[in-house]
Design an enzyme around this catalytic site. Structure first.
Site, PDB file in Angstrom:
ATOM      1  N   SER A  30      -3.554  -7.830   3.246  1.00 14.07           N
ATOM      2  CA  SER A  30      -3.675  -7.614   4.691  1.00 14.07           C
ATOM      3  C   SER A  30      -4.073  -8.904   5.392  1.00 14.07           C
ATOM      4  O   SER A  30      -3.632  -9.184   6.510  1.00 14.07           O
ATOM      5  CB  SER A  30      -4.690  -6.501   4.981  1.00 14.07           C
ATOM      6  OG  SER A  30      -4.254  -5.300   4.392  1.00 14.07           O
ATOM      7  N   LYS A  63     -16.117  -7.434   5.335  1.00 13.49           N
ATOM      8  CA  LYS A  63     -14.914  -7.417   6.180  1.00 13.49           C
ATOM      9  C   LYS A  63     -15.238  -6.970   7.606  1.00 13.49           C
ATOM     10  O   LYS A  63     -16.140  -6.164   7.809  1.00 13.49           O
ATOM     11  CB  LYS A  63     -13.868  -6.477   5.582  1.00 13.49           C
ATOM     12  CG  LYS A  63     -13.323  -6.991   4.262  1.00 13.49           C
ATOM     13  CD  LYS A  63     -12.105  -6.224   3.798  1.00 13.49           C
ATOM     14  CE  LYS A  63     -11.514  -6.895   2.564  1.00 13.49           C
ATOM     15  NZ  LYS A  63     -10.380  -6.154   2.010  1.00 13.49           N
ATOM     16  N   ARG A  79      -2.726  -5.903  -8.285  1.00 15.57           N
ATOM     17  CA  ARG A  79      -1.648  -6.866  -8.039  1.00 15.57           C
ATOM     18  C   ARG A  79      -1.535  -7.883  -9.158  1.00 15.57           C
ATOM     19  O   ARG A  79      -0.504  -8.495  -9.350  1.00 15.57           O
ATOM     20  CB  ARG A  79      -1.876  -7.575  -6.699  1.00 15.57           C
ATOM     21  CG  ARG A  79      -1.663  -6.673  -5.500  1.00 15.57           C
ATOM     22  CD  ARG A  79      -2.210  -7.282  -4.235  1.00 15.57           C
ATOM     23  NE  ARG A  79      -3.655  -7.488  -4.356  1.00 15.57           N
ATOM     24  CZ  ARG A  79      -4.408  -8.079  -3.454  1.00 15.57           C
ATOM     25  NH1 ARG A  79      -3.848  -8.538  -2.358  1.00 15.57           N
ATOM     26  NH2 ARG A  79      -5.706  -8.216  -3.635  1.00 15.57           N
ATOM     27  N   HIS A 118       0.841  -1.206   0.000  1.00 20.95           N
ATOM     28  CA  HIS A 118       0.000   0.000   0.000  1.00 20.95           C
ATOM     29  C   HIS A 118       0.877   1.258   0.000  1.00 20.95           C
ATOM     30  O   HIS A 118       0.591   2.218  -0.702  1.00 20.95           O
ATOM     31  CB  HIS A 118      -0.878   0.057   1.266  1.00 20.95           C
ATOM     32  CG  HIS A 118      -1.936  -0.998   1.356  1.00 20.95           C
ATOM     33  ND1 HIS A 118      -2.103  -1.780   2.479  1.00 20.95           N
ATOM     34  CD2 HIS A 118      -2.904  -1.387   0.483  1.00 20.95           C
ATOM     35  CE1 HIS A 118      -3.130  -2.600   2.295  1.00 20.95           C
ATOM     36  NE2 HIS A 118      -3.626  -2.395   1.091  1.00 20.95           N
TER      37      HIS A 118
END
Ligand code: COA
Length: 172
Positions: A143, A53, A105, A27
């Protein structure tokens, strides 16, 4: 009187939204490179996280970690960290921005990112999404992976900054 900022958002203000639970070196790489492309970068921390989440760090803790790293990088004059809990497009408007910054990514991110960018563009027709490829060393980082390694007391030194590693190890 016209509200110039709201009606004619400054396209040089970029917003980099995410959950950042916690921020990773991947990040931070996007933040450094994104900041070089605009006049002001607002890192938007979604308070409750993205869909489905349940963040382990409360939003202000995630924001404090990010602010500390941004200060360390010497870019606090240009980069601001703000917690939000609205639709992303409403947050964008409140920042005087029409440009979302996101990292890609690889192919696995592509479909999700395209549909999010399309939804935002339908909801806010001036909205653009700018994608930066992730740093080659961060294409596998998430994460969730970082939290999992922390849970098993693994080495986080190549994935997150030292302050974040300390916070994670203190938590688990
Ligand atoms: N380096 C490391 N990790 C990266 C990365 C990079 N360069 N780029 C992405 N990731 C990882 C993140 O760590 C995260 O991992 P995780 O899923 O294990 O937590 C994952 O990729 C993607 O998460 P993030 O970038 O934080 O996005 P998100 O999907 O959690 O959140 C929001 C997306 C917050 C932007 C979106 O839900 C949102 O806009 N919410 C507001 C409400 C709204 O407007 N909804 C409608 C949107 S169309």
């Amino acid at each position: 009187m016209r509200k110039a900022k709201a009606e004619f958002p400054d396209s040089r203000v970029f917003v980099y939204p995410g959950t950042f639970d916690p921020v990773t070196l991947g990040h931070l790489n996007i933040i450094a490179r994104g900041a070089a492309l605009c006049d002001r970068l607002v890192v938007g921390i979604a308070k409750g996280g993205g869909a489905g989440k349940s963040p382990i760090f409360v939003a202000e803790e995630r924001a404090d970690m990010l602010r500390a790293e941004i200060a360390d990088m010497g870019i606090s004059g240009q980069v601001e960290v703000v917690v939000f809990e609205t639709l992303l497009i409403d947050f964008l408007k409140s920042c005087g921005s029409r440009t979302v910054l996101r990292g890609l990514r690889g192919a696995a991110d592509f479909e999700y990112e395209m549909s999010m960018a399309a939804a935002n563009a339908v909801l806010y027709e001036n909205c653009e999404t700018v994608f930066l490829r992730a740093h080659p060393g961060a294409t596998f980082v998430s994460s969730t992976m970082v939290r999992e390694i922390a849970r098993h007391k693994g080495d986080l030194s190549k994935l997150v900054p030292p302050l974040v590693a300390r916070k994670l190890h203190a938590l688990f």
